[in-house]
Design an enzyme around this catalytic site. Structure first.
Site, short mmCIF file in Angstrom:
data_model
loop_
_atom_site.label_atom_id
_atom_site.label_comp_id
_atom_site.label_asym_id
_atom_site.label_seq_id
_atom_site.Cartn_x
_atom_site.Cartn_y
_atom_site.Cartn_z
N LYS A 1 0.87 -1.18 0.00
CA LYS A 1 0.00 0.00 0.00
C LYS A 1 0.90 1.22 0.00
O LYS A 1 1.63 1.47 0.98
CB LYS A 1 -0.90 0.02 1.25
CG LYS A 1 -1.65 1.32 1.42
CD LYS A 1 -2.46 1.38 2.71
CE LYS A 1 -2.75 2.83 3.07
NZ LYS A 1 -3.55 2.98 4.28
N ASN B 1 -8.65 1.70 9.84
CA ASN B 1 -7.90 1.31 11.04
C ASN B 1 -8.46 2.01 12.27
O ASN B 1 -9.03 1.39 13.17
CB ASN B 1 -6.42 1.66 10.84
CG ASN B 1 -5.49 1.15 11.94
OD1 ASN B 1 -4.32 0.93 11.70
ND2 ASN B 1 -5.97 0.95 13.16
N THR B 2 -8.36 3.34 12.29
CA THR B 2 -8.72 4.09 13.49
C THR B 2 -10.19 3.92 13.87
O THR B 2 -10.52 3.91 15.06
CB THR B 2 -8.40 5.59 13.29
OG1 THR B 2 -7.06 5.70 12.83
CG2 THR B 2 -8.54 6.36 14.58
N GLY C 1 -10.38 7.82 6.76
CA GLY C 1 -11.44 8.75 7.15
C GLY C 1 -12.70 8.10 7.69
O GLY C 1 -13.57 8.79 8.22
#
Lengths: 66, 277
Positions: free
Chosen positions: B111, B225-226, B204
């Site tokens: 990535k 992820n977050t 996002g």
């Protein structure tokens, strides 16, 4: 002789191979990759790669990321 | 209804065929145990990791790789933290070297992130393009993190990117998909005469409805992820993201009703009892 590992200057024995250094640093060789003077040293070549004065090493592993 | 009964094409991402369209990151978890449980709950087969200097002195000596089942997960290494193409290329090569040693199928892809600045973490499109061109030459399957700009997306595809991955909004911002119309145009451009070209919303995503929205727009997958790692209850959010991904995909495949200004009754208009006066 002096080399740089991950930005830190280090004194190592003359004639040390990369594989020996990794072992001295107590790193798991399976979990790392090494760049020597900006070129990746393939794992199979660690045992034959003799380090030289002023070598710049980056030793990396995988960490959590997105 | 199990997803096995749903009539959907397999998700081909380069040489990888995936049953889950959700790709999740491994960063920001408060413990490796929580990460493991969340990865499991997400149902993802592909997980992203970063490449960083090995610490020379480590009190605990623990490594992420001790907590990842390498037979189960395909690792997607990123070039996060790189601000120019040269560094991203170096990091990609180092990541490949590790994954080849581990015999993980993720050794053949990366990535690519080439970031413009630390404040926005927005991609540098010129650096991203340069890194992509070189890494494609090196034989990598390149998954490109980029902005939602359709022209940049097209240029990256033309450069040989295996997948273009526009951001919904800045990394870790949780703002969701700020400009769905740009994502729509990206999809239209990237899939023109090439309907199976994979487009993934990356970055996002804050909650399950953001994932569903990306999938309903017609994206092939979502990378986040977050949204999971930062949730109060990571494991439950991972379940939510997994379901949202499936729900959004099925909703997209089903063909939604057109939007209309006025109401259309669902119940019969005939046979209603006489109205009270």
């Amino acid at each position: 002789m002096q080399i740089t590992i991950n930005g830190d200057e280090r004194q190592i024995d003359d004639g040390l191979t990369l594989a020996q250094l990794v072992s001295q640093l107590k790193m798991n060789p399976k979990f790392i990759a090494v760049e020597r003077n900006r070129e990746v040293v393939p794992r199979a070549e660690h045992v034959t790669c003799t380090l030289e004065e002023n070598d710049q090493l980056e030793i990396v592993t995988l960490v959590g990321g997105g | 209804m199990s997803t096995a009964t749903i009539n959907d094409k397999p998700f081909n991402l380069g040489t990888h065929t995936l049953s889950s369209r959700l790709i999740v990151g491994t960063g920001k978890y408060s413990s490796f145990d929580l990460m493991q449980e969340s990865l499991e709950a997400s149902g993802s087969e592909v997980i992203t990791v970063a490449v960083r200097r090995e610490r020379l002195i480590d009190s605990e000596g623990r490594n992420l790789l001790d907590y990842i089942d390498l037979d189960r997960y395909t690792i997607l290494p990123n070039t996060a933290g790189c601000f120019n193409a040269d560094d991203a290329i170096r990091v990609a090569r180092l990541g490949r070297e590790i994954l080849e040693g581990l015999e993980n199928p993720g050794a053949n892809w990366v990535k690519v992130e080439v970031l413009g600045d630390k404040r926005t973490l927005l991609p540098d499109p010129i650096g991203t393009l340069a890194a992509t061109e070189q890494l494609v030459k090196d034989g990598f399957q390149v998954l490109c993190y980029t902005t939602d700009d359709p022209i940049t997306a097209k240029r990256l595809k033309d450069a040989g990117a295996t997948s273009v991955m526009p951001a919904g909004s800045p990394i870790g911002s949780g703002q969701g998909i700020l400009n769905p119309n740009n994502i729509r145009i990206c999809l239209e451009y990237l899939k023109e005469n090439d309907p199976d070209y994979p487009v993934i919303v990356d970055a996002g995503v804050g909650c399950a409805s953001d994932v569903a929205m990306a999938m309903e727009l017609g994206c092939d997958g979502v990378l986040l992820n977050t949204g999971i790692a930062g949730a109060k209850d990571c494991v439950t959010m991972a379940h939510a993201m997994r379901h949202a991904c499936i729900a959004g995909r099925l909703s997209y495949l089903s063909g939604r009703i057109p939007k209309k200004l006025y109401a259309t009754a669902s119940s019969p208009t005939e046979g209603v009892i006489s109205a009270s006066k």
